[in-house]
Design a protein around this motif. Structure first.
Motif, PDB file in Angstrom:
ATOM      1  N   ARG A 290      44.357  42.295  41.491  1.00 48.65           N
ATOM      2  CA  ARG A 290      45.168  41.315  42.392  1.00 48.65           C
ATOM      3  C   ARG A 290      45.103  39.820  41.731  1.00 48.65           C
ATOM      4  O   ARG A 290      44.152  39.899  40.706  1.00 48.65           O
ATOM      5  N   ALA A 291      45.581  38.994  42.060  1.00 47.34           N
ATOM      6  CA  ALA A 291      45.269  37.769  41.595  1.00 47.34           C
ATOM      7  C   ALA A 291      44.009  37.713  41.257  1.00 47.34           C
ATOM      8  O   ALA A 291      42.761  37.439  41.881  1.00 47.34           O
ATOM      9  N   ASN A 292      43.249  37.250  39.865  1.00 44.26           N
ATOM     10  CA  ASN A 292      42.139  36.574  39.606  1.00 44.26           C
ATOM     11  C   ASN A 292      40.824  38.028  39.497  1.00 44.26           C
ATOM     12  O   ASN A 292      40.070  37.648  39.807  1.00 44.26           O
ATOM     13  N   TYR A 293      41.742  39.036  39.974  1.00 43.61           N
ATOM     14  CA  TYR A 293      40.524  40.142  39.710  1.00 43.61           C
ATOM     15  C   TYR A 293      41.539  41.376  38.523  1.00 43.61           C
ATOM     16  O   TYR A 293      42.325  41.511  38.357  1.00 43.61           O
ATOM     17  N   PRO A 294      40.190  42.250  38.128  1.00 40.10           N
ATOM     18  CA  PRO A 294      41.235  43.068  36.876  1.00 40.10           C
ATOM     19  C   PRO A 294      41.812  44.365  37.244  1.00 40.10           C
ATOM     20  O   PRO A 294      41.250  44.686  38.144  1.00 40.10           O
ATOM     21  N   ASP A 295      42.810  44.333  36.521  1.00 36.53           N
ATOM     22  CA  ASP A 295      43.318  45.252  36.703  1.00 36.53           C
ATOM     23  C   ASP A 295      42.510  46.609  35.857  1.00 36.53           C
ATOM     24  O   ASP A 295      42.167  46.120  34.765  1.00 36.53           O
ATOM     25  N   LEU A 296      41.886  47.694  36.185  1.00 37.90           N
ATOM     26  CA  LEU A 296      40.835  48.967  35.566  1.00 37.90           C
ATOM     27  C   LEU A 296      42.185  49.974  35.449  1.00 37.90           C
ATOM     28  O   LEU A 296      41.035  51.339  35.546  1.00 37.90           O
ATOM     29  N   THR A 297      42.997  49.761  35.485  1.00 41.46           N
ATOM     30  CA  THR A 297      43.909  51.082  35.290  1.00 41.46           C
ATOM     31  C   THR A 297      44.880  50.641  33.927  1.00 41.46           C
ATOM     32  O   THR A 297      45.491  51.929  33.401  1.00 41.46           O
ATOM     33  N   ASP A 298      43.766  49.696  33.329  1.00 48.98           N
ATOM     34  CA  ASP A 298      45.198  49.163  32.221  1.00 48.98           C
ATOM     35  C   ASP A 298      44.101  49.781  30.436  1.00 48.98           C
ATOM     36  O   ASP A 298      45.427  49.535  29.543  1.00 48.98           O
ATOM     37  N   ASN A 299      43.731  50.334  30.710  1.00 53.21           N
ATOM     38  CA  ASN A 299      42.669  49.958  29.269  1.00 53.21           C
ATOM     39  C   ASN A 299      42.165  49.305  28.895  1.00 53.21           C
ATOM     40  O   ASN A 299      42.573  49.155  27.777  1.00 53.21           O
TER      41      ASN A 299
END
Length: 293
Positions: free
Chosen positions: A132-141
């Motif tokens: 979410r905002a300011n926290y990374p996406d862990l699914t996008d490689n």
């Protein structure tokens, strides 16, 4: 005084009570209700005798059956631990590649890892891992410190800017706030950085601004992000040439980032989770970004 009489329609006696011309019949309690009350009272007495029921000064009545909920829970926990021990030992002793090649173990990893992720990581990264905002996406490689399972496990173990003595350290200076760059230079660098991931940003009108930003970038930012802007996982510097952003890639956010700096934080899980749990979580997180047909 209330006067009893017999109702001419039903033939039943009245109680002698009358409200607004309505007389109350003295109707007997239905037999079904009486039977229900008898059965429930008999059942209550039997339950008191069979099960632990009544509290006493220092103990309680044990009941004829001697059932103890605490013992039942302990037995269930022992059985669960025994069942868990078989696959947990395999996860602890096998390397990541062996576990990933074993579909039975990976089913356990996905099930157990999802629970661990929900309890420990979802508050920041979301239940689906998409951030979410300011926290990374862990699914996008797209990874700051590397997306291999071993690298993910090491990041979890050490944390980022955490209190672990060997924590990963990452901090982007506040170039504008700390007067390393003036307002014009900050805007120029932001324009250049945006052009790295979106070449359409560069126009004949802002070409000189983009070029000026590039020169500042090479002398100020390239040490971490690389001269090509593709980042450096050794220091957690993100790739600036793709479409993946932690804080946002619009012009105003880029200016805010360059002006005020950024310092992400991830706690060390070395003190809270066991090595096996960190291993399971690393495998689970790695699976979130796996390419699916």
């Amino acid at each position: 005084m209330a006067v009893e009489e017999r109702d001419p329609v039903s033939g039943q006696k009245t109680t002698g009570h009358e409200w607004n011309g309505i007389k109350e019949l003295d109707t007997a309690v239905p037999r079904g209700v009486l039977m229900f009350l008898v059965v429930t009272h008999v059942w209550a007495v039997l339950w008191w005798l069979l099960m632990p029921t009544w509290p006493m000064v220092t103990t309680y009545t044990k009941g004829i059956l001697g059932i103890d909920q605490r013992q039942i829970v302990e037995q269930d926990l022992t059985a669960a631990q025994s069942q868990r021990a078989s696959w947990l030992k395999s996860i602890e002793t096998q390397d990541y590649a062996q576990i990933q090649s074993d579909e039975n173990l990976m089913r356990v990893v996905r099930s157990t890892g999802r629970q661990l992720f929900g309890d420990n990581c979802a508050a920041c990264h979301g239940a689906d891992g998409k951030g979410r905002a300011n926290y990374p996406d862990l699914t996008d490689n797209d990874w700051l410190w590397g997306g291999e399972v071993e690298q993910i496990a090491e990041t979890m173990r050490l944390g980022i800017n955490s209190r672990h003595q060997n924590t990963r350290v990452a901090q982007m200076p506040a170039f504008g706030r700390d007067a390393m760059l003036d307002r014009t230079q900050v805007a120029n660098v932001a324009t250049y950085v945006q052009s790295l991931s979106n070449p359409a940003v560069t126009t004949p009108q802002n070409g000189p601004q983009v070029q000026a930003g590039r020169e500042i970038f090479l002398t100020t930012c390239a040490a971490c992000h690389g001269e090509d802007g593709k980042g450096n996982r050794e220091v957690g510097a993100p790739n600036l040439t793709d479409q993946f952003w932690v804080y946002g890639g619009d012009m105003q956010t880029l200016i805010n980032t360059i002006h005020g700096g950024r310092q992400g934080h991830m706690p060390t899980w070395d003190e809270r989770l066991t090595p096996a749990e960190i291993k399971i979580l690393a495998l689970y997180v790695n699976s979130l970004g796996a390419v699916k047909p």
